[in-house]
Structures are given as structure tokens and as C-alpha cells.
Design a protein around this motif. Structure first.
Motif, PDB file in Angstrom:
ATOM      1  N   HIS A 133       0.852  -1.201   0.000  1.00 53.96           N
ATOM      2  CA  HIS A 133       0.000   0.000   0.000  1.00 53.96           C
ATOM      3  C   HIS A 133       0.885   1.247   0.000  1.00 53.96           C
ATOM      4  CE1 HIS A 133      -3.463   2.569   0.965  1.00 53.96           C
ATOM      5  NE2 HIS A 133      -2.630   3.206   1.774  1.00 53.96           N
TER       6      HIS A 133
ATOM      7  N   HIS B  60       1.137   5.520  -1.870  1.00 54.70           N
ATOM      8  CA  HIS B  60       0.530   6.577  -2.687  1.00 54.70           C
ATOM      9  C   HIS B  60       1.660   7.273  -3.453  1.00 54.70           C
ATOM     10  CE1 HIS B  60      -3.315   6.796  -0.216  1.00 54.70           C
ATOM     11  NE2 HIS B  60      -2.513   6.145   0.614  1.00 54.70           N
TER      12      HIS B  60
ATOM     13  N   HIS C  53      -8.790   2.183   2.413  1.00 56.20           N
ATOM     14  CA  HIS C  53      -8.341   2.334   3.794  1.00 56.20           C
ATOM     15  C   HIS C  53      -9.473   1.898   4.712  1.00 56.20           C
ATOM     16  CE1 HIS C  53      -6.005   5.434   1.555  1.00 56.20           C
ATOM     17  NE2 HIS C  53      -5.034   5.069   2.354  1.00 56.20           N
TER      18      HIS C  53
ATOM     19  N   HIS D 187      -4.192  -0.407   6.978  1.00 54.78           N
ATOM     20  CA  HIS D 187      -4.263  -0.066   8.410  1.00 54.78           C
ATOM     21  C   HIS D 187      -5.025  -1.096   9.241  1.00 54.78           C
ATOM     22  CE1 HIS D 187      -2.349   3.475   6.992  1.00 54.78           C
ATOM     23  NE2 HIS D 187      -3.404   3.803   6.254  1.00 54.78           N
TER      24      HIS D 187
ATOM     25  N   ASP E  10       2.951   2.915   2.984  1.00 52.39           N
ATOM     26  CA  ASP E  10       1.957   3.996   2.997  1.00 52.39           C
ATOM     27  C   ASP E  10       2.603   5.371   2.851  1.00 52.39           C
ATOM     28  OD1 ASP E  10      -0.616   5.100   3.003  1.00 52.39           O
ATOM     29  OD2 ASP E  10      -0.588   5.398   5.169  1.00 52.39           O
TER      30      ASP E  10
END
Ligand code: GUN
Ligand code: ZN
Length: 446
Positions: free
Chosen positions: A74, A76, A229, A268, A319
Motif C-alpha cells: 500500500h 501513494h 483504507h 491499516h 503507505d
């Protein structure tokens, strides 16, 4: 065909736990397939394998460790430029830095430049596959996957869905966002090593209609990934409860819209209960544990004990840019620390767990591949798998050299390596789909 002589670390790709294989003096043999992708032909003891491949040129990497390329579950890419932006928790951080910054990705040239930097940085740190958020702008996906294709990487990405509670510049429109998603699936999913992920940002940013549409797309395209998420932060969880008073839990919202299935990965998962964990385990959906992000944003501590007891599929993630580092070693260190923390997500005291080094490593390689449904494809180096791998140098820093030299066992050696290594220890990164098995090297070959 090519071969490498080094210490070798790999995993049984089919095991649902870290089944570590290790060869101190090993040989890894790889060859390109008709599709141009290099795959492992053999892996094992040098003495046993060399006579079977006498003609194959061998690169001598003795003193180094070859291991599967890391998988980031995960991340971004548009947040590369906001790493280390401090805020009073998740929601202020999104408002203050994330949304304004992501609005810049309306400019395709900006997206292309950040995508190129991001992929080079990931590869330099030894990450060869990731499940990646783009922004709400469809061209931000094109930019990233075009750059991944040029590098021969196995990469998965998706356009963010966020049609409400989002400012101008990143908010999308329900019907258009779903049509764009469908077009991006057709354009990218299964193109060589690339894949698409349906990407609702999180329940608060998506209308019922958008979540319903995402679920319908997920049902029509069962091998496309889903990423979002869940249960990251107490204020976020409270907000979801207000927005969805009739759903049993945050996770239940996604389930109601058909977004809980295999190949769905939720970042998460700190504030889950046992019923949520049972639903995750039954559905085959996975949690991307993101410990540096959870520490940086002050979100909380992932409960490894409860997740493992419930049989939840999980893997590790940076993340970035909530996370602080591209380095898998930084993520593994944080995961160990969080496992030790003697508190649960709900604040109650409990006994910490001590994650074994092979477990941490597995969660970032073969375990993460399993969470993606890509076991046997990447993350293990077992014969038949794609030849994405890192060459690691225990001599990279004086302290790493000194500490690993004193390890009395493999476990101690791996643990010290995880605690002390960074990208300086990543000597080479081999990408299975790269033209002529190009590799990036942090240090020129001697
Ligand atoms: N929840 C919704 N969007 C985001 C994001 O960009 N980062 C993190 N950490 N959590 C989110
Ligand atoms: Zn995230």
C-alpha cells in the motif's frame, strides 16, 4: 540464461506462513520466457546445481545475499513530495497537505515526472512490486503505469474514487469516475506485468452510489484488485459511524457494497473487532499493515496478535507519504516495534508479540504476494516465479558489517540486517520484465 552465485533466501510460495529456505553458497538460475519476462529455472546449493547448468555464465556475488524483490502492499505515489509533513492526525493531514498536493496531478506532465522519480526510488530501495494509489485524475494512472511498463516492473495502480467530502481539484463525479475506472481497467489490467485496482479512497469520501458502482465493477472483474483504507484513526472511525449509522462496523460498509473479497487490500485495520477479523479471514481480503505511517500520523498500533489468531491475511506497506520511508527495512523495523507495543488499538493493555525476522521478511515478500493473490508469481524466487530480486550487501556500512559478522545463527543475522540496513545495502535490483534484464545498481559493479 544467466546465473548468480550468492547466499540465497527464498520462501515456499504456497505456504500461509513464513516457510524460509536458505542456502549459504547458492546458485540462482534464470531465463527469459517468450514474453521476455525472466523466470527462475532453479534455486539451491551451488555444488548441486552447477553441474546441471555448466554452460550458463555465473555472476559471482559471494558474500552477498540474494532475496526476492520487496512488495509494498500500500503506497501513494502522488504523496512522494509530502513525506514528513506533520499534522495533528489523519484528517487534518489530508486537508492540509494531501488534497492540495494531489490536485496538482491534474497536470499530466507533473504526474509523469513524479511517477518516474517514485518508481526509480522504489526500485533503488529494493521494491519491485507495489499496490499503488494514484490520484482521482485518470491520467495519473496512465503516467504511473506507462513508467512502470518502461521499467518492466510488475505494478498495480488505480484511480482514486472520491466524489464527496473532498475539495475542488480532487473531487470526482460519480458516473464519470466509474466510467473512467472501467476504461482504465480495459487499458491497463493484464497488459504485460501491469494490473488495475479499483480504488475507493475511503468510505467517508465516497457516496453510496460510488461505492455501489465500485462493487459492481469488482464483481464484473474478479481478478482486478480493490484497494482502500479502513479503521485507521479514531476520528475517522467516529466519522464513519456518523455517516453509516446502520452498518455494524466500518469494514461492514465495504462488505455491504461488495468490496470484501480476495484481491481486496485494506490499509491499516487498527480499529477492527473480532467480527471484522473473521469477515476478513473468510472473505480472503487482506490488511496492509503500515507501521511507519501509523507511528508518524499517531494513528495507533496494529494488533498482530489478534489478526494472526483470526487468520487474517496481511502484509507490509510503506503507505508513503503518511509513511516516512521507501525502505522495506524501515517498515520491517517499525512493524517489529509495533508488535512489541503492549497496547491494543482500543487502548487496552496486552502482551506484545516478537515477530521473527523471517516473518517480517515474509510479510514484505511472499506473504505480501499471497495477499495480492500473486503467490508463485513474485515474492518467493521459487522455480517458475518471475525473477525480481535484490542483491544485498552486509558490508554496506561499518556497523552492519560488524554486527552481522558476529551473528551466531541465521535468525540473528537476519534480525541484525533488518535492524541496521537501509538502501545502501541494496547493491543491485534485478527486474524480471526489464529489457535484457537491466538492473539498477546503487554502486557500480566492481
Ligand atoms: N485515508 C484516506 N486517504 C488517505 C491517505 O491518503 N492516506 C492515509 N494514510 N489514509 C487515508
Ligand atoms: Zn494510504
Amino acid at each position: 540464461m544467466r546465473a548468480w552465485r550468492a547466499s540465497l533466501l527464498w520462501f515456499d510460495p504456497d505456504a500461509d506462513h513464513p516457510d524460509l529456505r536458505f542456502e549459504r553458497d547458492g546458485l540462482l538460475v534464470a531465463a527469459p520466457g517468450a514474453d521476455g519476462v525472466w523466470r527462475v529455472q532453479a534455486i539451491g546449493a551451488f555444488e548441486a546445481l552447477r553441474p546441471r547448468w555448466p554452460q550458463v555464465p555465473v555472476q559471482d556475488e559471494r558474500g552477498r545475499l540474494i532475496a526476492p524483490g520487496f512488495i509494498d502492499l500500500h503506497v501513494h505515489y502522488p504523496q512522494t513530495d509530502i513525506i514528513g509533513a506533520p499534522a495533528d492526525g489523519l484528517l487534518p493531514w489530508l486537508e492540509r497537505y494531501t488534497f492540495p498536493h494531489e490536485s496538482r496531478f491534474a497536470d499530466p506532465a507533473h504526474a509523469e515526472a513524479v511517477a518516474a522519480f517514485f518508481l526509480d526510488e522504489m526500485r533503488r530501495h529494493g521494491v519491485t512490486t507495489a499496490l499503488t494509489f494514484a490520484t482521482s485524475h485518470p491520467a495519473s494512472v496512465d503516467a504511473l503505469l506507462r513508467q512502470a511498463q518502461a521499467r518492466g516492473l510488475r505494478w498495480i495502480a488505480g484511480k482514486v474514487l472520491q466524489d464527496r467530502h473532498s475539495p475542488d481539484g480532487v473531487r470526482d463525479e460519480t458516473e464519470t469516475s466509474l466510467a473512467d475506472t472501467e476504461a482504465l481497467i480495459a487499458r491497463w489490467h493484464g497488459q504485460g506485468r501491469l494490473g488495475y485496482a479499483i480504488t475507493p479512497r475511503f468510505a467517508p469520501s465516497c457516496s453510496d452510489a460510488q461505492l455501489r458502482g465500485a462493487g459492481e465493477l469488482a464483481a464484473r472483474h474478479p481478478d482486478v484488485w480493490i484497494q482502500s483504507h479502513v479503521a485507521e484513526n479514531v476520528d475517522e472511525v467516529r466519522w464513519v459511524r456518523e455517516l453509516y449509522p446502520h452498518d455494524r462496523s466500518y469494514l461492514a460498509v465495504y462488505e455491504r457494497f461488495g468490496l470484501l473479497r480476495r484481491r481486496a487490500v485494506y490499509a491499516h485495520g487498527i480499529y477492527l473487532d473480532d467480527a471484522d477479523r473473521a469477515r476478513l479471514a473468510d472473505s480472503g481480503a487482506a490488511i496492509a499493515v503500515s507501521p511507519t505511517s501509523n507511528l508518524f500520523l499517531g494513528s495507533g498500533f496494529f494488533d498482530y496478535g489478534a489478526a494472526r489468531a483470526a487468520g487474517v491475511t496481511l502484509g507490509l506497506a510503506s503507505d508513503v507519504g503518511g509513511g516516512m520511508s521507501f525502505s522495506p527495512f524501515a517498515t520491517m523495523r517499525a512493524a517489529y516495534t509495533v508488535g512489541r507495543a503492549a497496547v491494543r488499538g482500543d487502548g487496552a493493555a496486552k502482551l506484545g508479540v516478537s515477530l521473527a525476522p523471517e516473518d517480517l521478511w515474509w510479510q514484505h515478500t511472499a506473504g505480501a504476494a499471497r495477499a495480492l493473490g500473486l503467490q508463485g508469481v513474485v515474492g518467493s524466487l521459487a522455480p517458475g516465479s518471475e525473477a525480481d530480486f535484490v542483491v544485498l550487501d552486509p558490508q554496506a556500512t561499518p556497523l552492519l558489517a560488524r554486527r552481522t559478522a558476529q551473528a551466531a545463527s541465521l535468525a540473528e543475522w537476519l534480525f541484525a540486517f533488518i535492524m541496521l540496513a537501509d538502501e545502501r545495502a541494496v547493491r543491485d535490483v534485478h527486474v524480471a520484465g526489464a529489457p535484457a534484464l537491466q538492473h539498477s545498481s546503487n554502486v557500480d559493479a566492481a
